[in-house]
Design a protein around this motif. Structure first.
Motif, mmCIF file in Angstrom:
data_model
loop_
_atom_site.group_PDB
_atom_site.id
_atom_site.type_symbol
_atom_site.label_atom_id
_atom_site.label_comp_id
_atom_site.label_asym_id
_atom_site.label_seq_id
_atom_site.Cartn_x
_atom_site.Cartn_y
_atom_site.Cartn_z
ATOM 1 N N SER A 1 30.673 33.085 33.019
ATOM 2 C CA SER A 1 29.862 31.920 33.394
ATOM 3 C C SER A 1 28.854 32.251 34.479
ATOM 4 O O SER A 1 29.094 33.080 35.363
ATOM 5 C CB SER A 1 30.785 30.796 33.884
ATOM 6 N N GLY A 2 27.719 31.555 34.430
ATOM 7 C CA GLY A 2 26.733 31.698 35.491
ATOM 8 C C GLY A 2 27.263 31.213 36.828
ATOM 9 O O GLY A 2 26.819 31.668 37.886
ATOM 10 N N ALA A 3 28.226 30.294 36.801
ATOM 11 C CA ALA A 3 28.815 29.807 38.054
ATOM 12 C C ALA A 3 29.633 30.894 38.740
ATOM 13 O O ALA A 3 29.698 30.947 39.969
ATOM 14 C CB ALA A 3 29.685 28.580 37.779
ATOM 15 N N LYS A 4 30.257 31.776 37.955
ATOM 16 C CA LYS A 4 30.935 32.920 38.558
ATOM 17 C C LYS A 4 29.911 33.811 39.257
ATOM 18 O O LYS A 4 30.137 34.307 40.370
ATOM 19 C CB LYS A 4 31.672 33.719 37.499
ATOM 20 N N MET A 5 28.753 34.004 38.611
ATOM 21 C CA MET A 5 27.684 34.791 39.226
ATOM 22 C C MET A 5 27.238 34.150 40.537
ATOM 23 O O MET A 5 27.006 34.842 41.527
ATOM 24 C CB MET A 5 26.487 34.906 38.278
#
Length: 319
Positions: free
Chosen positions: A247-251
């Protein structure tokens, strides 16, 4: 009318320079062009930073200075598109550039925005998560966001479907202020299209839409990671509700840790995702069981604003 100062126009011209298929590193320009004197140095063919990226960009700069008129034409076109959209501009040369954002090393040189930028935005948190949100995830985002709004925290998110949209909507439902950081240009179509009514509501209810890209920029695979940099950098910390390993949220959690910002990971996320548990174990993130875990770590907006102004004054002094 969107009128640029002479300094803003020169900074944007540097950003618009194309040397073959390459352009100058925008974060380098943002770090080194925060005063008129520093801008003069760069426009004169030098870069006042001693780093590997500066040395690489120095030769590009000297080649590109012979193509300034073409770059100025690009700036005129893009500023015209922003003006037609009703947008405004702030750059690193300006005192009202977001205070938190000024303190990170990979800050953008300019921002186009709709709505208004406010000093209270300094006391802010990003509430982010996966596009493929579960029903429980949406409920958690709603509860977290409403709790933060109750404590006068401004909510930033990325206007994506799923958790981002839930955070924006919950903020507005609670009477708070929210800022959407876009992965497209400010004059481009809203992406995703299903959030166009949400974007309109954000503006109608006193929030803002913010973009670090040229106003006409369309969505691309590289724009969304860059959007995460600003969503992290413009806030004091990021609250991740739900996020898989891809996920982009992990990034964003990783970027926030690199920015030395607070990284808040819900306990439900930490129990489900090994990457989240590892960040907490390594001390790079805080496990959140209640809203107080976030509130107690957020600073005062005026103090943060002063820190940004101090950074600007150092740039003006040439330090």
């Amino acid at each position: 009318m969107l009128a640029l100062t002479a300094q803003q126009e020169r900074l944007l011209t540097l950003c618009a320079l194309r040397i073959g298929k390459k352009s100058l590193d925008w974060s380098l320009l943002a770090r080194t062009c925060q005063s008129r004197d520093a801008l003069d140095v760069v426009m004169g063919g030098d870069i006042p930073e001693d780093s590997a990226i500066a040395r690489i960009n120095l030769s590009l700069l000297r080649k590109g200075l012979g193509q300034l008129e073409e770059a100025r034409e690009r700036v005129r076109d893009e500023v015209g598109a922003a003006e037609q959209a009703g947008a405004r501009l702030v750059t690193v040369l300006d005192a009202d550039y977001p205070a938190n954002l000024r303190l990170i090393p990979n800050l953008p040189p300019f921002l186009f925005y709709l709505g208004s930028l406010e000093e209270r935005d300094a006391r802010s948190a990003a509430v982010v998560g996966t596009r493929a949100a579960t029903e429980d995830g949406v409920k958690r985002a709603d509860r977290m966001t409403r709790g933060l709004v109750k404590e006068d925290v401004v909510i930033f998110s990325g206007l994506a479907k799923g958790i981002d949209a839930a955070a924006h909507a919950a903020t507005l439902d609670a009477g708070g202020r929210t800022v959407a950081v876009m992965g497209t240009g400010i004059a481009a179509r809203i992406y995703p299209a299903q959030n166009k009514p949400l974007a309109a509501r954000i503006l109608e209810e006193g929030g803002a839409l913010l973009s670090q890209f040229w106003p006409s920029s369309s969505p691309a695979t590289w724009t969304f990671p860059r959007r995460n940099v600003v969503t992290s950098g413009a806030t004091l910390g990021s609250v991740v509700i739900e996020a898989s390993a891809t996920s982009g949220a992990k990034m964003q959690a990783r970027i926030a840790a690199e920015h030395d910002k607070h990284v808040f990971l819900l306990r439900s996320l930490a129990t489900q995702e090994p990457w989240a548990a590892k960040m907490i174990e390594d001390g790079r993130a805080v496990e959140v069981t209640e809203i107080h875990d976030v509130i107690c770590r957020l600073g005062d907006a005026k103090r943060i604003h002063r820190a940004g102004q101090q950074r600007l004054q150092l740039a003006l002094a040439g330090l």
